[in-house]
Write an enzyme that holds these catalytic residues in place. Structure first.
Site, PDB file in Angstrom:
ATOM      1  N   HIS A  67       0.837  -1.214   0.000  1.00  0.00           N
ATOM      2  CA  HIS A  67       0.000   0.000   0.000  1.00  0.00           C
ATOM      3  C   HIS A  67       0.862   1.250   0.000  1.00  0.00           C
ATOM      4  O   HIS A  67       1.888   1.310   0.689  1.00  0.00           O
ATOM      5  CB  HIS A  67      -0.937   0.007   1.218  1.00  0.00           C
ATOM      6  CG  HIS A  67      -2.104  -0.920   1.037  1.00  0.00           C
ATOM      7  ND1 HIS A  67      -1.965  -2.283   1.081  1.00  0.00           N
ATOM      8  CD2 HIS A  67      -3.402  -0.669   0.759  1.00  0.00           C
ATOM      9  CE1 HIS A  67      -3.144  -2.844   0.846  1.00  0.00           C
ATOM     10  NE2 HIS A  67      -4.032  -1.887   0.648  1.00  0.00           N
ATOM     11  N   PRO A  68       0.442   2.249  -0.742  1.00  0.00           N
ATOM     12  CA  PRO A  68       1.213   3.491  -0.780  1.00  0.00           C
ATOM     13  C   PRO A  68       0.977   4.294   0.498  1.00  0.00           C
ATOM     14  O   PRO A  68      -0.084   4.186   1.115  1.00  0.00           O
ATOM     15  CB  PRO A  68       0.595   4.237  -1.966  1.00  0.00           C
ATOM     16  CG  PRO A  68      -0.836   3.783  -1.979  1.00  0.00           C
ATOM     17  CD  PRO A  68      -0.816   2.337  -1.534  1.00  0.00           C
ATOM     18  N   SER A  84      -6.371   4.239  -5.530  1.00  0.00           N
ATOM     19  CA  SER A  84      -5.812   5.005  -4.406  1.00  0.00           C
ATOM     20  C   SER A  84      -5.984   6.500  -4.608  1.00  0.00           C
ATOM     21  O   SER A  84      -6.232   7.245  -3.654  1.00  0.00           O
ATOM     22  CB  SER A  84      -4.314   4.715  -4.233  1.00  0.00           C
ATOM     23  OG  SER A  84      -4.132   3.485  -3.616  1.00  0.00           O
ATOM     24  N   GLU A  87      -9.462   7.371  -3.600  1.00  0.00           N
ATOM     25  CA  GLU A  87      -9.660   7.260  -2.158  1.00  0.00           C
ATOM     26  C   GLU A  87      -8.954   8.385  -1.410  1.00  0.00           C
ATOM     27  O   GLU A  87      -9.553   9.030  -0.532  1.00  0.00           O
ATOM     28  CB  GLU A  87      -9.125   5.893  -1.682  1.00  0.00           C
ATOM     29  CG  GLU A  87      -9.966   4.744  -2.194  1.00  0.00           C
ATOM     30  CD  GLU A  87      -9.199   3.429  -2.352  1.00  0.00           C
ATOM     31  OE1 GLU A  87      -9.821   2.454  -2.797  1.00  0.00           O
ATOM     32  OE2 GLU A  87      -7.988   3.367  -2.057  1.00  0.00           O
ATOM     33  N   GLN A  88      -7.703   8.629  -1.781  1.00  0.00           N
ATOM     34  CA  GLN A  88      -6.940   9.649  -1.046  1.00  0.00           C
ATOM     35  C   GLN A  88      -7.476  11.047  -1.339  1.00  0.00           C
ATOM     36  O   GLN A  88      -7.511  11.901  -0.461  1.00  0.00           O
ATOM     37  CB  GLN A  88      -5.449   9.550  -1.395  1.00  0.00           C
ATOM     38  CG  GLN A  88      -4.837   8.221  -0.914  1.00  0.00           C
ATOM     39  CD  GLN A  88      -3.341   8.291  -0.662  1.00  0.00           C
ATOM     40  OE1 GLN A  88      -2.776   9.335  -0.397  1.00  0.00           O
ATOM     41  NE2 GLN A  88      -2.684   7.143  -0.739  1.00  0.00           N
ATOM     42  N   PHE A 119       1.431   2.656   7.482  1.00  0.00           N
ATOM     43  CA  PHE A 119       0.132   2.867   8.140  1.00  0.00           C
ATOM     44  C   PHE A 119      -0.953   2.742   7.075  1.00  0.00           C
ATOM     45  O   PHE A 119      -0.927   3.454   6.074  1.00  0.00           O
ATOM     46  CB  PHE A 119       0.127   4.279   8.727  1.00  0.00           C
ATOM     47  CG  PHE A 119      -1.152   4.702   9.381  1.00  0.00           C
ATOM     48  CD1 PHE A 119      -1.444   4.346  10.691  1.00  0.00           C
ATOM     49  CD2 PHE A 119      -2.063   5.501   8.689  1.00  0.00           C
ATOM     50  CE1 PHE A 119      -2.618   4.765  11.300  1.00  0.00           C
ATOM     51  CE2 PHE A 119      -3.242   5.919   9.293  1.00  0.00           C
ATOM     52  CZ  PHE A 119      -3.519   5.555  10.607  1.00  0.00           C
ATOM     53  N   VAL A 120      -1.886   1.810   7.284  1.00  0.00           N
ATOM     54  CA  VAL A 120      -2.966   1.640   6.309  1.00  0.00           C
ATOM     55  C   VAL A 120      -4.301   1.892   6.992  1.00  0.00           C
ATOM     56  O   VAL A 120      -4.584   1.343   8.064  1.00  0.00           O
ATOM     57  CB  VAL A 120      -2.941   0.225   5.675  1.00  0.00           C
ATOM     58  CG1 VAL A 120      -4.150   0.020   4.765  1.00  0.00           C
ATOM     59  CG2 VAL A 120      -1.657   0.008   4.877  1.00  0.00           C
ATOM     60  N   ALA A 123      -9.393   5.089   3.563  1.00  0.00           N
ATOM     61  CA  ALA A 123      -9.579   6.530   3.382  1.00  0.00           C
ATOM     62  C   ALA A 123     -11.034   6.869   3.062  1.00  0.00           C
ATOM     63  O   ALA A 123     -11.473   7.991   3.294  1.00  0.00           O
ATOM     64  CB  ALA A 123      -8.644   7.034   2.287  1.00  0.00           C
TER      65      ALA A 123
HETATM   66  N1  LIG Z   1      -1.695   3.720   3.309  1.00  0.00           N
HETATM   67  C1  LIG Z   1      -3.015   3.685   3.044  1.00  0.00           C
HETATM   68  O1  LIG Z   1      -3.857   3.552   3.905  1.00  0.00           O
HETATM   69  N2  LIG Z   1      -3.350   3.789   1.729  1.00  0.00           N
HETATM   70  C2  LIG Z   1      -4.617   3.801   1.294  1.00  0.00           C
HETATM   71  N3  LIG Z   1      -5.811   3.756   2.026  1.00  0.00           N
HETATM   72  C3  LIG Z   1      -6.824   3.863   1.144  1.00  0.00           C
HETATM   73  O2  LIG Z   1      -8.028   3.846   1.444  1.00  0.00           O
HETATM   74  N4  LIG Z   1      -6.337   3.993  -0.115  1.00  0.00           N
HETATM   75  C4  LIG Z   1      -4.972   3.996  -0.075  1.00  0.00           C
HETATM   76  O3  LIG Z   1      -4.169   4.146  -0.974  1.00  0.00           O
END
Ligand SMILES: NC(=O)N[C@H]1NC(=O)NC1=O
Length: 172
Positions: A67-68, A84, A87-88, A119-120, A123
């Site tokens: 995950h980024p 992503s 979401e972000q 940390f995930v 979002a």
């Molecule tokens: N690090 C992290 O939580 N990344 C993510 N979360 C999310 O909902 N989309 C993401 O790219």
């Protein structure tokens, strides 16, 4: 797309459509294809979750590492996956002030230093203020707690990604 359409997909079509439901973890989708027919979208999601649960901790940490970072290098370079990015940006992470971005990057670094994975957090369920708060509380957790919490968030992220692709109320 309805779940009955999903069940008709050839392996290549299935992995190309659902390959990023778990970020950069197409293997999971590839494995779950064998469980067709899916009775519902929930059933498909359950199979994804079940597969993740069979992995050793190293596999779970590997999923988190795919995950980024939130508001990290990839987002600044514009090279996040399309999922992503959506979401972000929806949680306000792509339009931060410089101070907010610096703060989040410090949090990312602290978290990664302590746990060895990023940390995930889902979002779509957390706006930027909740994410900043989440960092504060989760940084105090144990490694085991964070592995489990991170994986729980990955499963939520996957559920929303599935909802973008399949009609939730369709059943076999
Ligand atoms: N690090 C992290 O939580 N990344 C993510 N979360 C999310 O909902 N989309 C993401 O790219």
């Amino acid at each position: 797309m309805r779940i009955s359409d999903v069940n008709q997909l050839e392996f290549d079509e299935f992995t190309s459509k659902f390959g990023n439901v778990i970020e950069h973890a197409t293997l999971i989708t590839a494995a779950v294809w064998s469980e067709r027919p899916f009775r519902s979208l929930t059933h498909l999601h359950d199979e994804i979750c079940k597969f993740i649960d069979t992995l050793p901790d190293t596999g779970k940490a590997g999923i988190l590492r795919c995950h980024p970072d939130l508001a990290g290098k990839l987002s600044q370079a514009g090279t996040l996956t399309s999922e992503s990015t959506k979401e972000q940006s929806g949680s306000g992470l792509l339009s931060l002030t410089e101070d907010e971005r610096n703060y989040l990057q410090q949090c990312n670094a602290k978290y990664r230093n302590k746990f060895g994975f990023p940390f995930v957090i889902c979002a779509r369920e957390n706006k930027k203020d909740a994410i900043m708060k989440g960092f504060k509380t989760r940084l105090d957790n144990s490694m085991v707690d964070e592995l489990n919490t991170g994986i729980r968030e990955v499963k939520k992220i996957g559920w929303y990604r599935l909802l973008d692709l399949v009609d939730k109320d369709s059943h076999l």
